[in-house]
Design an enzyme around this catalytic site. Structure first.
Site, PDB file in Angstrom:
ATOM      1  N   LYS A 161      -1.287   0.793   7.142  1.00 39.73           N
ATOM      2  CA  LYS A 161      -0.597  -0.488   7.042  1.00 39.73           C
ATOM      3  C   LYS A 161       0.772  -0.294   6.410  1.00 39.73           C
ATOM      4  O   LYS A 161       1.047   0.707   5.751  1.00 39.73           O
ATOM      5  CB  LYS A 161      -1.417  -1.476   6.200  1.00 39.73           C
ATOM      6  N   ASP A 220      -6.367   0.961   3.073  1.00 34.62           N
ATOM      7  CA  ASP A 220      -5.075   1.647   2.932  1.00 34.62           C
ATOM      8  C   ASP A 220      -5.326   3.101   2.574  1.00 34.62           C
ATOM      9  O   ASP A 220      -6.451   3.505   2.240  1.00 34.62           O
ATOM     10  CB  ASP A 220      -4.186   0.973   1.883  1.00 34.62           C
TER      11      ASP A 220
END
Length: 348
Positions: free
Chosen positions: A228, A205
């Site tokens: 994401k 991330d």
């Protein structure tokens, strides 16, 4: 009062286990066996007995004696079993599952040591629980990390020693000194020995990019990022892979593996984008819920974690999970704090 008790027995360096089972030490850990220091006390809060014993072995110190007992209704009862007046005390206690019980045990140990006139109390928290709520991102939610920091300070903790906080800014929640160590040197050393070709380090991330960039620099490798979107608590949807992973070996780097949903979806996305091999590493193997089943069914070849949290029997039996010890790293930090020398070299 329940008859079951967790009792720390003294253990010296010469009485440690088989040398073949010795976990790797951090480069800053002492190679010689130092003479025990009577003013240095290392207690185990009950959450990670093995890690505490390994730290004491690196320090050449006996494990300090305490007793943790449960009343029949589950309440914790704590007693310190040796003199700590004027001592420099360290409590090794990751706040892992059961999180609330381990946190309360740490608070009670701290209070007992404070009332027994310990000179300084350092909470050694290889895993700092409640760190994932570090800001008010929704209406009417707590900032749990700040609350836990305040509770520890109120209980009497003089200093905190932590490893890979979920967000580095949590250090600012404490009104006491915080030493924030990273498990990266231990993990980098392991992956260097694997000599993986065409390596790309992957952040799962955007929040972990800085951690992954440091890791990639140490490994002299490329960097990729997963874009994401989280659709619900503990549920995420991988959207895109930013960076070149086609035909390469990908190593996913994260701080926590909880239910392994993000980890497995990241691995699948990397395979779909042409990655030849996918491995993963993380500092804290929480491994709750369906984590082990997801890892077993995933394209991941290996999942390398540290011993900041003790693994369950099922996790130890999973061949893909490899554990590297941070006992040497923590022992070096404890020695430096006790001797009032610089800890900065351990931050790198």
């Amino acid at each position: 009062m329940a008859s079951t008790a967790i009792r720390s027995k003294g253990r010296t360096a010469s009485g440690a286990g088989d040398a073949s089972a010795t976990p790797e030490s951090h480069p800053m850990a002492r190679t010689r066996t130092p003479r025990p220091d009577p003013r240095l006390k290392v207690f185990c809060g009950g959450a990670n007995q093995q890690l505490t014993e390994d730290i004491c072995r690196h320090l050449g110190q006996p494990k300090a004696q305490c007793q943790l007992t449960r009343f029949s209704d589950g309440e914790s009862y704590v007693q310190i079993l040796e003199n700590v007046r004027g001592a420099d005390v360290f409590i090794v206690q990751p706040t892992c599952d059961p999180v609330d019980r381990h946190l309360v045990d740490l608070l009670l140990l701290t209070d007992a040591l404070k009332r027994a006139s310990a000179r300084r109390i350092t909470a050694v928290m290889p895993y700092f629980g409640y760190a994932r709520q570090d800001r008010k991102d929704k209406p009417r939610v707590p900032i749990s990390a700040k609350l836990v920091a305040d509770i520890l300070t109120t209980a009497g903790v003089s200093r905190a020693l932590v490893v890979d906080l979920h967000a580095p800014q949590i250090q600012g929640f404490f009104n006491i000194p915080v030493d924030h160590l990273f498990a990266s040197p231990v993990l980098v050393d392991y992956f260097h020995k694997l000599e993986l070709p065409d390596l790309t380090v992957v952040s799962p991330d955007a929040g972990g990019v800085e951690r992954a960039r440091f890791f990639a620099k140490k490994m002299d490798s490329a960097l990729a990022i997963i874009d994401k979107r989280r659709v619900a608590m503990d549920v995420s949807e991988v959207m895109n892979v930013i960076g070149d992973v086609e035909g390469r070996t990908a190593v996913i780097l994260d701080d926590i593996i909880d239910t392994a949903g993000t980890l497995v979806k990241t691995a699948e996305a990397l395979v779909n984008h042409g990655a030849r091999r996918v491995l993963a590493c993380a500092s804290h193997p929480v491994l709750s819920g369906p984590a082990l089943e997801r890892i077993a069914a995933s394209p991941l070849e290996q999942v390398v974690v540290t011993d900041s949290i003790p693994l369950s029997a099922a996790a130890r039996a999973e061949a893909r999970i490899q554990v590297r010890s941070i006992a040497g790293l923590l022992a070096a930090a404890i020695r430096s704090i006790h001797e009032e020398t610089s800890v900065s070299s351990l931050f790198l």
